[in-house]
Every structure is written in structure tokens, then in C-alpha cells.
Design an enzyme around this catalytic site. Structure first.
Site, PDB file in Angstrom:
ATOM      1  N   ASN A  22       0.667  -1.098  -0.187  1.00 12.86           N
ATOM      2  CA  ASN A  22       0.085   0.003  -0.020  1.00 12.86           C
ATOM      3  C   ASN A  22       0.881   1.130  -0.061  1.00 12.86           C
ATOM      4  O   ASN A  22       0.657   2.288  -0.765  1.00 12.86           O
ATOM      5  CB  ASN A  22      -0.814  -0.077   1.150  1.00 12.86           C
ATOM      6  CG  ASN A  22      -2.158  -0.882   0.841  1.00 12.86           C
ATOM      7  OD1 ASN A  22      -3.215  -0.342   0.089  1.00 12.86           O
ATOM      8  ND2 ASN A  22      -2.262  -2.070   1.625  1.00 12.86           N
ATOM      9  N   MET A  98       0.388  -2.644  12.538  1.00 16.78           N
ATOM     10  CA  MET A  98      -0.117  -3.914  13.121  1.00 16.78           C
ATOM     11  C   MET A  98      -0.150  -3.514  14.608  1.00 16.78           C
ATOM     12  O   MET A  98       0.310  -4.670  15.334  1.00 16.78           O
ATOM     13  CB  MET A  98       0.519  -5.143  12.720  1.00 16.78           C
ATOM     14  CG  MET A  98       0.567  -5.650  11.339  1.00 16.78           C
ATOM     15  SD  MET A  98      -1.124  -5.586  10.645  1.00 16.78           S
ATOM     16  CE  MET A  98      -1.684  -6.932  11.089  1.00 16.78           C
ATOM     17  N   ASN A 115      -7.242   4.493   8.237  1.00 13.69           N
ATOM     18  CA  ASN A 115      -6.670   3.229   7.964  1.00 13.69           C
ATOM     19  C   ASN A 115      -7.035   2.344   6.948  1.00 13.69           C
ATOM     20  O   ASN A 115      -8.494   2.594   6.555  1.00 13.69           O
ATOM     21  CB  ASN A 115      -6.902   2.385   9.335  1.00 13.69           C
ATOM     22  CG  ASN A 115      -6.576   0.979   9.270  1.00 13.69           C
ATOM     23  OD1 ASN A 115      -5.315   0.713   9.084  1.00 13.69           O
ATOM     24  ND2 ASN A 115      -7.301   0.037   9.903  1.00 13.69           N
ATOM     25  N   HIS A 117      -8.276  -1.245   5.639  1.00 12.50           N
ATOM     26  CA  HIS A 117      -8.464  -2.796   6.314  1.00 12.50           C
ATOM     27  C   HIS A 117      -9.115  -3.624   5.199  1.00 12.50           C
ATOM     28  O   HIS A 117     -10.048  -3.313   4.559  1.00 12.50           O
ATOM     29  CB  HIS A 117      -9.659  -2.247   7.332  1.00 12.50           C
ATOM     30  CG  HIS A 117      -9.672  -3.842   7.931  1.00 12.50           C
ATOM     31  ND1 HIS A 117      -8.952  -4.511   8.942  1.00 12.50           N
ATOM     32  CD2 HIS A 117     -10.964  -4.410   8.256  1.00 12.50           C
ATOM     33  CE1 HIS A 117      -9.202  -5.353   9.505  1.00 12.50           C
ATOM     34  NE2 HIS A 117     -10.641  -5.541   8.909  1.00 12.50           N
ATOM     35  N   SER A 144     -11.967  -1.842   3.078  1.00 13.27           N
ATOM     36  CA  SER A 144     -12.590  -0.501   3.744  1.00 13.27           C
ATOM     37  C   SER A 144     -11.332   0.596   4.055  1.00 13.27           C
ATOM     38  O   SER A 144     -10.359   0.118   4.662  1.00 13.27           O
ATOM     39  CB  SER A 144     -13.432  -0.625   4.903  1.00 13.27           C
ATOM     40  OG  SER A 144     -14.303  -1.650   4.782  1.00 13.27           O
ATOM     41  N   ASP A 153     -10.339  -0.929  14.160  1.00 17.29           N
ATOM     42  CA  ASP A 153     -11.224  -1.015  13.017  1.00 17.29           C
ATOM     43  C   ASP A 153     -12.614  -0.566  13.265  1.00 17.29           C
ATOM     44  O   ASP A 153     -13.370  -0.708  12.383  1.00 17.29           O
ATOM     45  CB  ASP A 153     -10.935  -2.441  12.378  1.00 17.29           C
ATOM     46  CG  ASP A 153      -9.493  -2.894  12.089  1.00 17.29           C
ATOM     47  OD1 ASP A 153      -8.746  -2.212  11.892  1.00 17.29           O
ATOM     48  OD2 ASP A 153      -9.366  -4.161  12.317  1.00 17.29           O
TER      49      ASP A 153
HETATM   50  C1  GRF Z   1      -3.018  -4.835   3.716  1.00 23.29           C
HETATM   51  O1  GRF Z   1      -3.842  -5.985   3.426  1.00 23.29           O
HETATM   52  C2  GRF Z   1      -3.941  -3.939   4.676  1.00 23.29           C
HETATM   53  O2  GRF Z   1      -5.266  -3.819   4.217  1.00 23.29           O
HETATM   54  C3  GRF Z   1      -3.951  -4.440   6.022  1.00 23.29           C
HETATM   55  O3  GRF Z   1      -2.507  -5.093   6.097  1.00 23.29           O
HETATM   56  C4  GRF Z   1      -1.996  -5.190   4.692  1.00 23.29           C
HETATM   57  C5  GRF Z   1      -0.818  -4.594   4.520  1.00 23.29           C
HETATM   58  O4  GRF Z   1      -0.168  -4.898   3.469  1.00 23.29           O
HETATM   59  N1  GRF Z   1      -4.148  -3.487   6.965  1.00 23.29           N
HETATM   60  P1  GRF Z   1       0.995  -4.040   2.768  1.00 23.29           P
HETATM   61  O5  GRF Z   1       2.171  -4.184   3.784  1.00 23.29           O
HETATM   62  O6  GRF Z   1       0.256  -2.722   2.409  1.00 23.29           O
HETATM   63  O7  GRF Z   1       1.288  -4.892   1.490  1.00 23.29           O
END
Ligand code: GRF
Length: 234
Positions: A22, A98, A115, A117, A144, A153
Site C-alpha cells: 500500500n 499492526m 486506516n 482494512h 475499507s 477498525d
Molecule cells: C493490507 O492488507 C492492509 O489492508 C492491512 O494490512 C495489509 C498490509 O499490506 N491493514 P501491505 O504491507 O500494504 O502490503
């Protein structure tokens, strides 16, 4: 603290713990001509997170803080958010961060922290969202983006992207199909925040000056109201 509206380009602090796909999507989007946001800090609770290496390779300032070096969650979060304040960020993006964040650190960023999710919230807060959607026999799954509150969340949902679960899907295939949707969704919401089209007003999400009745949906041409064929309730 600076308001989102006070800046020409929205300044993002992105919090990460792992892979960083992301984050990569945000880095690619900010490199596009006409981008209306820039990442001023990538911060992590894991010094070895691949996402940090990705940020370094793009010349973005990084910071890694080890929770083991702090007496408790509140102390760690205070140190982390002091770095975020110092970076001049006016939006915090949790992109695979996390950790639960202490309420005292969340509150000053109310309406300015989002965030991503991997579920159609309010379904499946927390972990293993793909597995839980499959086990429940859901026909639809999705991602989301929501404003962050002290509840895990649990903050107001801004927008969702929905995919159909097929008979052949397993946890891995579902996660793989959803990931590009996550990226598109996160970018669309960030751009809309930067363009001041989105705001949190009295705990209600406003889009183009009006409260939304349901989370916005990510359509092929961008964010819009939910269509009749795709609802999170299904
Ligand atoms: C993603 O699936 C996001 O939605 C969740 O954690 C994952 C992170 O993936 N919160 P990345 O590190 O962005 O590849």
C-alpha cells in the site's frame, strides 16, 4: 495543529509494519504529475520492515521505533506521534500498521488519520479477514478505508471497494485479488482528502459537503455513492 485545508499538498505520515504494498502504491501515485499529496515520513514499529527499505529507496525520511524500548503502549505511541508531529504531517495513514494505538495519541488526530482494512467493515475487524469471509460463505468481500478512532477498525467508514467471491477462491487467491483494490481505494481516498472533498464532521463522513448515508464505493471512475448491486450488508 495544522488543518488539512491549510496546505497546498497534503503531507502524509505513513505507518507500516511489513511488506508495504500500500505504501508503494502511494509512492507511485505521488510521483504522478499533478499529485496533490506527498509523503513526508514513513514510520514503523519494525526496523526490518521491507516497507522501510522501500521508503529509503525513494528518498523518503523514515523512522523505526522499537516498542521493547518503552515502558508501555502509551509511552511508545507518544514517542511515535512526536516524530509524526515533527515531520509536519497533516494526515496519518495506517497502511499495514499492526498495532493498536493508545487513545491519547489517536484523539488529537481525529479526522486526520485513516486506516486501510481488508474487509467490508463493520464485518471482520481484526485479523484473518479473508479466511473469515470464506468460512462465513460470503458472496462479497472487499476493503475499507476508515477514519481511525481508539476502537480497533471501528471508526467511521469512508469508502469501500467490493469484489465477488468465487467458488474456486481460497484465502490466498482472495487476498491476491483484493490487494490491487486496496491500493486503488487508498489512493482515491487520499486524493479526495487532499482535494478537501472528504471531511469528518461531528463523527459523520462528509463528501462534497454532504453527509454520506453509507460508505462511498470505489467505481471504475472513482469514488461515488453505493450502487444497488453492491452493498456491504450482503
Ligand atoms: C493490507 O492488507 C492492509 O489492508 C492491512 O494490512 C495489509 C498490509 O499490506 N491493514 P501491505 O504491507 O500494504 O502490503
Amino acid at each position: 495543529m495544522p488543518d488539512i485545508a491549510a496546505h497546498a499538498a497534503l503531507r502524509l505520515a505513513v505507518l507500516v509494519s511489513g511488506r508495504g504494498s500500500n505504501l508503494k502504491a502511494l509512492i507511485d501515485a505521488q510521483a504522478q504529475a499533478g499529485a496533490n499529496f506527498e509523503i513526508c515520513l514513513v514510520a514503523s514499529d519494525k526496523a526490518e520492515a521491507p516497507a522501510l527499505r522501500m521508503a529509503e529507496a525513494s528518498g523518503i525520511p523514515t523512522c523505526a521505533l522499537d516498542p521493547a524500548g518503552y515502558a508501555n503502549r502509551a509511552d511508545f505511541d507518544q514517542a511515535l506521534f512526536a516524530r509524526i508531529r515533527d515531520s509536519g504531517a497533516n494526515l496519518v495513514v495506517l497502511a499495514g500498521f499492526m498495532r493498536v494505538i493508545d487513545a491519547d495519541s489517536v484523539t488529537p488526530w481525529h479526522g486526520r488519520m485513516i486506516n486501510i482494512h481488508p474487509s467490508l467493515l463493520p464485518k471482520y475487524r481484526g485479523l484473518h479477514t479473508h479466511r473469515r469471509a470464506l468460512r462465513a460463505g460470503d458472496k462479497l468481500h472487499g476493503a475499507s478505508v476508515h477514519f481511525v478512532t481508539a476502537e480497533l477498525d471501528g471508526g467511521p467508514v469512508i469508502a469501500q471497494s467490493t469484489i465477488t467471491i468465487t467458488k474456486s477462491d481460497d484465502e490466498l487467491s482472495l487476498a491476491a485479488r483484493l490487494l490491487p483494490e486496496e491500493h486503488r481505494l487508498l489512493i482515491a481516498v487520499t486524493q479526495a482528502l487532499a482535494a478537501q472533498r472528504l471531511r469528518l464532521v461531528n463523527d459523520e463522513v462528509h463528501f462534497d459537503g454532504k453527509p454520506i448515508a453509507a460508505p462511498l464505493q470505489l467505481h471504475a471512475d472513482g469514488l461515488g455513492s453505493a450502487s444497488s448491486t453492491h452493498t456491504a450488508a450482503e
